[in-house]
Scaffold this motif. Structure first.
Motif, PDB file in Angstrom:
ATOM      1  N   CYS A 264      32.831  56.631  52.537  1.00 19.42           N
ATOM      2  CA  CYS A 264      32.983  56.481  51.092  1.00 19.42           C
ATOM      3  C   CYS A 264      33.733  55.210  50.747  1.00 19.42           C
ATOM      4  CB  CYS A 264      33.725  57.685  50.510  1.00 19.42           C
ATOM      5  SG  CYS A 264      32.745  59.195  50.464  1.00 19.42           S
ATOM      6  N   ASN A 265      34.754  54.908  51.497  1.00 18.33           N
ATOM      7  CA  ASN A 265      35.500  53.679  51.255  1.00 18.33           C
ATOM      8  C   ASN A 265      34.612  52.461  51.423  1.00 18.33           C
ATOM      9  OD1 ASN A 265      38.071  54.558  50.525  1.00 18.33           O
ATOM     10  ND2 ASN A 265      38.633  54.948  52.645  1.00 18.33           N
ATOM     11  N   ASN A 266      33.746  52.496  52.419  1.00 21.39           N
ATOM     12  CA  ASN A 266      32.847  51.375  52.645  1.00 21.39           C
ATOM     13  C   ASN A 266      31.784  51.280  51.562  1.00 21.39           C
ATOM     14  OD1 ASN A 266      34.171  50.659  54.997  1.00 21.39           O
ATOM     15  ND2 ASN A 266      32.849  51.921  56.300  1.00 21.39           N
ATOM     16  N   ALA A 267      31.383  52.456  51.024  1.00 23.01           N
ATOM     17  CA  ALA A 267      30.294  52.463  50.046  1.00 23.01           C
ATOM     18  C   ALA A 267      30.741  52.016  48.671  1.00 23.01           C
ATOM     19  CB  ALA A 267      29.686  53.873  49.948  1.00 23.01           C
ATOM     20  N   GLN A 268      31.986  52.331  48.305  1.00 21.76           N
ATOM     21  CA  GLN A 268      32.389  52.104  46.924  1.00 21.76           C
ATOM     22  C   GLN A 268      32.598  50.609  46.648  1.00 21.76           C
ATOM     23  OE1 GLN A 268      35.064  51.703  44.568  1.00 21.76           O
ATOM     24  NE2 GLN A 268      36.056  50.397  46.048  1.00 21.76           N
ATOM     25  N   ASN A 269      32.339  50.242  45.381  1.00 22.18           N
ATOM     26  CA  ASN A 269      32.443  48.860  44.940  1.00 22.18           C
ATOM     27  C   ASN A 269      33.656  48.724  44.038  1.00 22.18           C
ATOM     28  OD1 ASN A 269      32.142  46.363  43.612  1.00 22.18           O
ATOM     29  ND2 ASN A 269      29.917  46.472  43.736  1.00 22.18           N
ATOM     30  N   SER A 270      34.621  47.914  44.427  1.00 22.13           N
ATOM     31  CA  SER A 270      35.870  47.821  43.667  1.00 22.13           C
ATOM     32  C   SER A 270      35.765  46.899  42.462  1.00 22.13           C
ATOM     33  CB  SER A 270      36.998  47.335  44.586  1.00 22.13           C
ATOM     34  OG  SER A 270      36.715  46.045  45.074  1.00 22.13           O
ATOM     35  N   LYS A 271      34.607  46.277  42.221  1.00 17.64           N
ATOM     36  CA  LYS A 271      34.468  45.322  41.127  1.00 17.64           C
ATOM     37  C   LYS A 271      33.977  46.005  39.855  1.00 17.64           C
ATOM     38  CE  LYS A 271      33.582  41.400  44.208  1.00 17.64           C
ATOM     39  NZ  LYS A 271      32.634  40.330  44.572  1.00 17.64           N
ATOM     40  N   ALA A 272      34.599  47.113  39.493  1.00 17.37           N
ATOM     41  CA  ALA A 272      34.249  47.819  38.266  1.00 17.37           C
ATOM     42  C   ALA A 272      34.966  47.148  37.111  1.00 17.37           C
ATOM     43  CB  ALA A 272      34.661  49.287  38.369  1.00 17.37           C
ATOM     44  N   ASN A 273      34.231  46.428  36.285  1.00 15.74           N
ATOM     45  CA  ASN A 273      34.837  45.641  35.228  1.00 15.74           C
ATOM     46  C   ASN A 273      34.394  46.127  33.859  1.00 15.74           C
ATOM     47  OD1 ASN A 273      36.160  43.778  36.977  1.00 15.74           O
ATOM     48  ND2 ASN A 273      34.166  42.790  37.337  1.00 15.74           N
ATOM     49  N   ILE A 274      35.295  46.021  32.886  1.00 17.55           N
ATOM     50  CA  ILE A 274      34.970  46.327  31.504  1.00 17.55           C
ATOM     51  C   ILE A 274      34.445  45.052  30.853  1.00 17.55           C
ATOM     52  CG2 ILE A 274      35.890  47.105  29.286  1.00 17.55           C
ATOM     53  CD1 ILE A 274      38.072  48.569  30.823  1.00 17.55           C
ATOM     54  N   ILE A 275      33.258  45.128  30.290  1.00 21.25           N
ATOM     55  CA  ILE A 275      32.667  43.936  29.693  1.00 21.25           C
ATOM     56  C   ILE A 275      33.488  43.515  28.474  1.00 21.25           C
ATOM     57  CG2 ILE A 275      30.370  44.458  30.563  1.00 21.25           C
ATOM     58  CD1 ILE A 275      29.619  45.517  27.849  1.00 21.25           C
ATOM     59  N   PRO A 276      33.452  42.212  28.087  1.00 17.70           N
ATOM     60  CA  PRO A 276      34.357  41.695  27.047  1.00 17.70           C
ATOM     61  C   PRO A 276      34.345  42.475  25.738  1.00 17.70           C
ATOM     62  CG  PRO A 276      33.339  39.876  28.216  1.00 17.70           C
ATOM     63  CD  PRO A 276      32.685  41.128  28.739  1.00 17.70           C
ATOM     64  N   LYS A 277      33.160  42.839  25.233  1.00 20.25           N
ATOM     65  CA  LYS A 277      33.142  43.508  23.928  1.00 20.25           C
ATOM     66  C   LYS A 277      33.782  44.885  24.006  1.00 20.25           C
ATOM     67  CE  LYS A 277      28.465  45.568  24.109  1.00 20.25           C
ATOM     68  NZ  LYS A 277      27.160  45.643  23.403  1.00 20.25           N
ATOM     69  N   HIS A 278      33.732  45.517  25.183  1.00 21.24           N
ATOM     70  CA  HIS A 278      34.375  46.818  25.332  1.00 21.24           C
ATOM     71  C   HIS A 278      35.862  46.673  25.618  1.00 21.24           C
ATOM     72  CE1 HIS A 278      30.562  49.444  25.914  1.00 21.24           C
ATOM     73  NE2 HIS A 278      30.485  48.628  24.880  1.00 21.24           N
ATOM     74  N   LYS A 279      36.253  45.530  26.160  1.00 19.51           N
ATOM     75  CA  LYS A 279      37.678  45.236  26.288  1.00 19.51           C
ATOM     76  C   LYS A 279      38.318  45.153  24.904  1.00 19.51           C
ATOM     77  CE  LYS A 279      39.539  43.916  29.701  1.00 19.51           C
ATOM     78  NZ  LYS A 279      40.323  44.570  30.781  1.00 19.51           N
ATOM     79  N   ILE A 280      37.604  44.569  23.955  1.00 17.41           N
ATOM     80  CA  ILE A 280      38.103  44.483  22.576  1.00 17.41           C
ATOM     81  C   ILE A 280      38.218  45.882  21.976  1.00 17.41           C
ATOM     82  CG2 ILE A 280      37.554  43.672  20.245  1.00 17.41           C
ATOM     83  CD1 ILE A 280      36.249  41.224  21.563  1.00 17.41           C
ATOM     84  N   LYS A 281      37.213  46.733  22.237  1.00 19.73           N
ATOM     85  CA  LYS A 281      37.276  48.106  21.742  1.00 19.73           C
ATOM     86  C   LYS A 281      38.476  48.848  22.312  1.00 19.73           C
ATOM     87  CE  LYS A 281      32.341  48.846  20.858  1.00 19.73           C
ATOM     88  NZ  LYS A 281      31.169  49.717  21.141  1.00 19.73           N
ATOM     89  N   MET A 282      38.735  48.640  23.590  1.00 21.10           N
ATOM     90  CA  MET A 282      39.873  49.293  24.214  1.00 21.10           C
ATOM     91  C   MET A 282      41.181  48.824  23.582  1.00 21.10           C
ATOM     92  SD  MET A 282      40.909  49.650  28.254  1.00 21.10           S
ATOM     93  CE  MET A 282      41.240  47.895  28.508  1.00 21.10           C
ATOM     94  N   GLU A 283      41.321  47.522  23.360  1.00 20.90           N
ATOM     95  CA  GLU A 283      42.534  46.998  22.739  1.00 20.90           C
ATOM     96  C   GLU A 283      42.707  47.547  21.331  1.00 20.90           C
ATOM     97  OE1 GLU A 283      41.985  42.816  23.039  1.00 20.90           O
ATOM     98  OE2 GLU A 283      42.502  42.729  25.184  1.00 20.90           O
ATOM     99  N   ASN A 284      41.606  47.656  20.576  1.00 24.12           N
ATOM    100  CA  ASN A 284      41.683  48.211  19.228  1.00 24.12           C
ATOM    101  C   ASN A 284      42.119  49.673  19.264  1.00 24.12           C
ATOM    102  OD1 ASN A 284      40.911  45.827  18.019  1.00 24.12           O
ATOM    103  ND2 ASN A 284      38.745  46.380  17.871  1.00 24.12           N
TER     104      ASN A 284
END
Length: 336
Positions: free
Chosen positions: A247-267
């Motif tokens: 599982c550790n080998n399979a998982q991808n640690s580059k889970a990123n919030i796209i910019p427009k959703h980053k703004i939603k999170m900040e709001n």
């Protein structure tokens, strides 16, 4: 659903994680399972009722007992989600929780990732709380509390946890509301061991509403929380097997919030967060090392909850785990 099948599904998710982790269509791309495929009753006997061929579950709290269910398997990383409708009217002292934990396996060094919904007296809204622990770090509470831009007792809303080896993201209706990034300074305080998924409703009168001032009033019982649209998209493991490494080998640690959703999170955080441990000067003279201090968040919290900034009041929370160990064996347009 077997562990191997889930590992295969998670490989598919990992390959697309960068694209979909900030997308409002994330849940639409993942399979919804029935209750029987992913869960089993945990406690409460007849207070847990399965409807619509496993597509809907009612958890009830009455004077006799609460109720809950638990996933068949342990998981190491993935995306876990459910739509939840909370009880209405007077709900003081009632807590509904949707969370991950391995407290049964690791008594002294458990991990945990929480959604908790804290009831209230009539005329006041439900509050929502998120929290996490790693390696038994329960002395460092990492709670955040929020109000919501809707009434969670009037309809179903989706609550989701994305957990990788480097971050945790909490979502409400596909809007990211909190992102926890693993830092070297956190050490083992970041959840890193396989966990089981739980859902519970229970009586937390001692702490849940104004520090225990308002308690559950069973005149308004039964309290019924409804769960549907179950998504369990992770790597199922046996904690003593080599699957953990896979599982550790399979998982991808580059889970990123796209910019427009980053703004939603900040709001969301600036308009709806009412408490954060990072700003609790009464509790921590120096914020825990993973905290990233935001002037906007600090100003918003100072207006909403001046006590956070040091009047000596201790923030109360995190009672669900105590219950889990002793049960007998949170509307206006948010403009996001």
């Amino acid at each position: 659903m077997g562990g191997c099948h889930l590992c295969f599904l998670f490989l598919c998710l990992s390959s697309a994680m960068v694209v979909v982790s900030g997308s409002s269509s994330m849940n639409n791309n993942l399979p919804i399972i029935t209750f029987e495929d992913g869960y089993t009753p945990l406690f409460g006997d007849n207070n847990l009722i399965i409807h619509n061929d496993g597509k809907l579950v009612h958890l009830t709290l009455d004077q006799r007992t609460g109720s809950g269910f638990v996933s068949h398997e342990l998981y190491l990383h993935g995306y876990f989600s459910a739509k939840i409708k909370l009880p209405a009217d007077y709900t003081a002292g009632v807590v509904v929780a949707f969370y991950m934990s391995n407290g049964d396996l690791f008594k002294k060094n458990h991990d945990e990732i929480d959604f908790e919904f804290l009831g209230n007296i009539r005329g006041r809204d439900w509050r929502m709380q998120t929290n996490f622990y790693g390696n038994g770090s329960t002395n460092t509470g990492r709670e955040e509390r929020y109000d919501l831009w809707f009434d969670p007792s009037q309809d179903f809303h989706q609550y989701s946890i994305l957990w990788t080896d480097s971050k945790i993201i909490f979502y409400v209706d596909n809007v990211p509301i909190r992102e926890v990034k693993r830092t070297e300074s956190m050490g083992g305080d970041f959840p890193s061991k396989p966990m089981t998924l739980y859902a519970t409703i229970w009586d937390a009168s001692d702490w849940a509403t104004d520090g225990g001032k308002y308690r559950v009033n069973y005149k308004y019982a039964p309290y019924v929380a409804e769960f549907s649209n179950f998504v369990m998209h992770g790597c199922g493991v046996d904690p003593i097997d080599e699957n953990v490494a896979k599982c550790n080998n399979a998982q991808n640690s580059k889970a990123n919030i796209i910019p427009k959703h980053k703004i939603k999170m900040e709001n969301f955080r600036n308009n709806h967060m009412t408490y954060s441990y990072c700003y609790d000067r009464a509790r921590y003279q120096v914020p825990p090392p993973e905290c990233v201090i935001s002037l906007e968040e600090a100003e918003a919290l100072r207006k909403l909850d001046p006590t956070t900034f040091g009047d000596g009041r201790r923030h109360r929370g995190g009672g669900k785990q105590r219950h889990h160990q002793s049960k007998g064996r949170k509307a206006e347009d948010a403009s996001f």
